[in-house]
Design a protein around this motif. Structure first.
Motif, PDB file in Angstrom:
ATOM      1  N   UNK A 152      24.665  48.592 -38.887  1.00 56.01           N
ATOM      2  CA  UNK A 152      25.802  48.541 -37.951  1.00 56.01           C
ATOM      3  C   UNK A 152      26.749  49.630 -38.225  1.00 56.01           C
ATOM      4  N   UNK A 153      26.932  49.954 -39.618  1.00 58.17           N
ATOM      5  CA  UNK A 153      27.932  50.923 -40.050  1.00 58.17           C
ATOM      6  C   UNK A 153      27.327  52.210 -39.299  1.00 58.17           C
ATOM      7  N   UNK A 154      26.159  52.570 -39.624  1.00 57.16           N
ATOM      8  CA  UNK A 154      25.615  54.097 -39.286  1.00 57.16           C
ATOM      9  C   UNK A 154      25.466  54.357 -37.977  1.00 57.16           C
ATOM     10  N   UNK A 155      25.108  53.283 -37.069  1.00 61.12           N
ATOM     11  CA  UNK A 155      24.733  53.485 -35.647  1.00 61.12           C
ATOM     12  C   UNK A 155      25.922  52.965 -34.842  1.00 61.12           C
ATOM     13  N   UNK A 156      26.435  52.015 -35.170  1.00 57.62           N
ATOM     14  CA  UNK A 156      27.718  51.511 -34.370  1.00 57.62           C
ATOM     15  C   UNK A 156      29.086  51.757 -34.746  1.00 57.62           C
ATOM     16  N   UNK A 157      29.410  52.461 -35.984  1.00 57.80           N
ATOM     17  CA  UNK A 157      30.699  52.805 -36.319  1.00 57.80           C
ATOM     18  C   UNK A 157      30.885  54.375 -36.401  1.00 57.80           C
ATOM     19  N   UNK A 158      29.664  55.045 -36.554  1.00 62.82           N
ATOM     20  CA  UNK A 158      29.649  56.452 -36.870  1.00 62.82           C
ATOM     21  C   UNK A 158      28.678  57.078 -35.883  1.00 62.82           C
ATOM     22  N   UNK A 159      28.933  58.330 -36.168  1.00 61.47           N
ATOM     23  CA  UNK A 159      27.527  59.092 -35.184  1.00 61.47           C
ATOM     24  C   UNK A 159      26.235  59.090 -35.940  1.00 61.47           C
ATOM     25  N   UNK A 160      25.916  58.467 -36.553  1.00 64.78           N
ATOM     26  CA  UNK A 160      24.820  58.464 -37.506  1.00 64.78           C
ATOM     27  C   UNK A 160      23.590  58.544 -36.622  1.00 64.78           C
ATOM     28  N   UNK A 161      23.395  58.177 -35.442  1.00 66.12           N
ATOM     29  CA  UNK A 161      22.221  58.437 -34.586  1.00 66.12           C
ATOM     30  C   UNK A 161      22.088  59.867 -34.292  1.00 66.12           C
ATOM     31  N   UNK A 162      23.177  60.494 -33.942  1.00 66.94           N
ATOM     32  CA  UNK A 162      23.377  61.846 -33.250  1.00 66.94           C
ATOM     33  C   UNK A 162      22.824  62.791 -34.644  1.00 66.94           C
ATOM     34  N   UNK A 163      23.502  62.590 -35.781  1.00 66.66           N
ATOM     35  CA  UNK A 163      23.371  63.213 -36.937  1.00 66.66           C
ATOM     36  C   UNK A 163      22.057  63.180 -37.541  1.00 66.66           C
ATOM     37  N   UNK A 164      21.418  62.135 -37.465  1.00 66.75           N
ATOM     38  CA  UNK A 164      20.200  62.011 -38.303  1.00 66.75           C
ATOM     39  C   UNK A 164      19.055  61.943 -37.395  1.00 66.75           C
ATOM     40  N   UNK A 165      19.215  61.758 -36.288  1.00 69.93           N
ATOM     41  CA  UNK A 165      18.235  61.935 -35.351  1.00 69.93           C
ATOM     42  C   UNK A 165      17.201  60.701 -35.160  1.00 69.93           C
ATOM     43  N   UNK A 166      16.158  61.041 -34.145  1.00 74.23           N
ATOM     44  CA  UNK A 166      15.243  59.879 -33.837  1.00 74.23           C
ATOM     45  C   UNK A 166      14.750  59.305 -35.069  1.00 74.23           C
ATOM     46  N   UNK A 167      14.089  60.229 -36.122  1.00 72.60           N
ATOM     47  CA  UNK A 167      13.329  59.911 -37.203  1.00 72.60           C
ATOM     48  C   UNK A 167      13.956  58.853 -37.960  1.00 72.60           C
ATOM     49  N   UNK A 168      15.181  58.905 -38.036  1.00 69.32           N
ATOM     50  CA  UNK A 168      16.042  58.073 -38.925  1.00 69.32           C
ATOM     51  C   UNK A 168      16.142  56.527 -38.153  1.00 69.32           C
ATOM     52  N   UNK A 169      15.961  56.832 -36.619  1.00 65.02           N
ATOM     53  CA  UNK A 169      16.173  55.355 -36.114  1.00 65.02           C
ATOM     54  C   UNK A 169      14.922  54.873 -36.227  1.00 65.02           C
ATOM     55  N   UNK A 170      13.772  55.569 -36.105  1.00 56.68           N
ATOM     56  CA  UNK A 170      12.466  55.041 -36.029  1.00 56.68           C
ATOM     57  C   UNK A 170      12.290  54.292 -37.859  1.00 56.68           C
ATOM     58  N   UNK A 171      12.604  55.237 -38.784  1.00 55.70           N
ATOM     59  CA  UNK A 171      12.649  54.653 -40.242  1.00 55.70           C
ATOM     60  C   UNK A 171      13.356  53.377 -40.299  1.00 55.70           C
ATOM     61  N   UNK A 172      14.690  53.275 -39.711  1.00 61.85           N
ATOM     62  CA  UNK A 172      15.310  52.022 -39.920  1.00 61.85           C
ATOM     63  C   UNK A 172      14.666  50.925 -39.239  1.00 61.85           C
ATOM     64  N   UNK A 173      14.115  51.127 -37.895  1.00 61.74           N
ATOM     65  CA  UNK A 173      12.989  50.121 -37.248  1.00 61.74           C
ATOM     66  C   UNK A 173      11.988  49.798 -38.270  1.00 61.74           C
ATOM     67  N   UNK A 174      11.035  50.758 -38.906  1.00 63.43           N
ATOM     68  CA  UNK A 174      10.224  50.263 -39.975  1.00 63.43           C
ATOM     69  C   UNK A 174      10.907  49.378 -41.202  1.00 63.43           C
ATOM     70  N   UNK A 175      11.844  50.043 -41.578  1.00 58.32           N
ATOM     71  CA  UNK A 175      12.247  48.891 -42.622  1.00 58.32           C
ATOM     72  C   UNK A 175      12.947  47.808 -42.156  1.00 58.32           C
ATOM     73  N   UNK A 176      13.441  47.468 -40.936  1.00 55.39           N
ATOM     74  CA  UNK A 176      13.700  46.389 -40.512  1.00 55.39           C
ATOM     75  C   UNK A 176      12.398  45.265 -40.227  1.00 55.39           C
ATOM     76  N   UNK A 177      11.457  45.820 -39.872  1.00 54.81           N
ATOM     77  CA  UNK A 177      10.196  45.287 -39.733  1.00 54.81           C
ATOM     78  C   UNK A 177       9.783  44.959 -40.889  1.00 54.81           C
ATOM     79  N   UNK A 178       9.677  45.503 -41.946  1.00 58.02           N
ATOM     80  CA  UNK A 178       9.270  45.081 -43.256  1.00 58.02           C
ATOM     81  C   UNK A 178      10.236  43.972 -43.969  1.00 58.02           C
TER      82      UNK A 178
END
Length: 149
Positions: free
Chosen positions: A105-131
């Motif tokens: 929530x902090x990274x993608x909702x309150x900062x520009x984390x998606x823009x700075x870190x790119x798609x690979x970070x979003x995918x990795x967050x999804x993998x971590x969430x699934x695990x």
């Protein structure tokens, strides 16, 4: 006199597989947390991070670093509790997942984390969430079946 067989007390094979995989997966999360906080920029650059991505990590508030710590170290504790066959693994994994959700929530909702870190970070967050969800589900499943006690 009745002849009764002793109850089977051994853990099923899948507990050991999930427990060991969980331990290895979450140990890497702890390693990454530790190295990010002690290895500094050199460690982050070794993963191909840009100067903007490194600056993003440096700008994280202390409470976010704390949430990250609860997430990764809690997950490692949950993994150990799997192997110890403790039903507390479920509760620890839930707390760990809650900390992870807070960090997302902090990274993608309150900062520009998606823009700075790119798609690979979003995918990795999804993998971590699934695990996280899988480990929570498995802990609940194993508790209901009496595997974790």
């Amino acid at each position: 006199m009745t002849d009764t067989a002793p109850a089977k007390s051994g853990a099923p094979w899948h507990l050991w597989v999930v427990g060991v995989v969980s331990l290895l997966w979450n140990a890497f999360g702890c390693y990454d947390y530790y190295m990010t906080n002690t290895g500094g920029d050199e460690y982050l650059r070794s993963y191909g991070m840009t100067a903007a991505q490194i600056a993003f990590y440096h700008a994280m508030p202390a409470w976010m670093t704390g949430a990250w710590a609860v997430g990764v170290w809690g997950a490692l504790l949950g993994s150990a509790l799997f192997l110890l066959r403790s039903k507390w693994a479920f509760h620890v994994f839930v707390v760990s997942f809650a900390a992870f959700v807070l960090s997302v929530i902090y990274t993608y909702g309150f900062t520009n984390g998606a823009e700075v870190n790119g798609m690979i970070a979003i995918v990795m967050s999804g993998v971590i969430a699934a695990s996280c969800v899988f480990f929570i589900w498995y802990a609940r499943f194993a508790t209901k079946r009496g595997i974790l006690r």
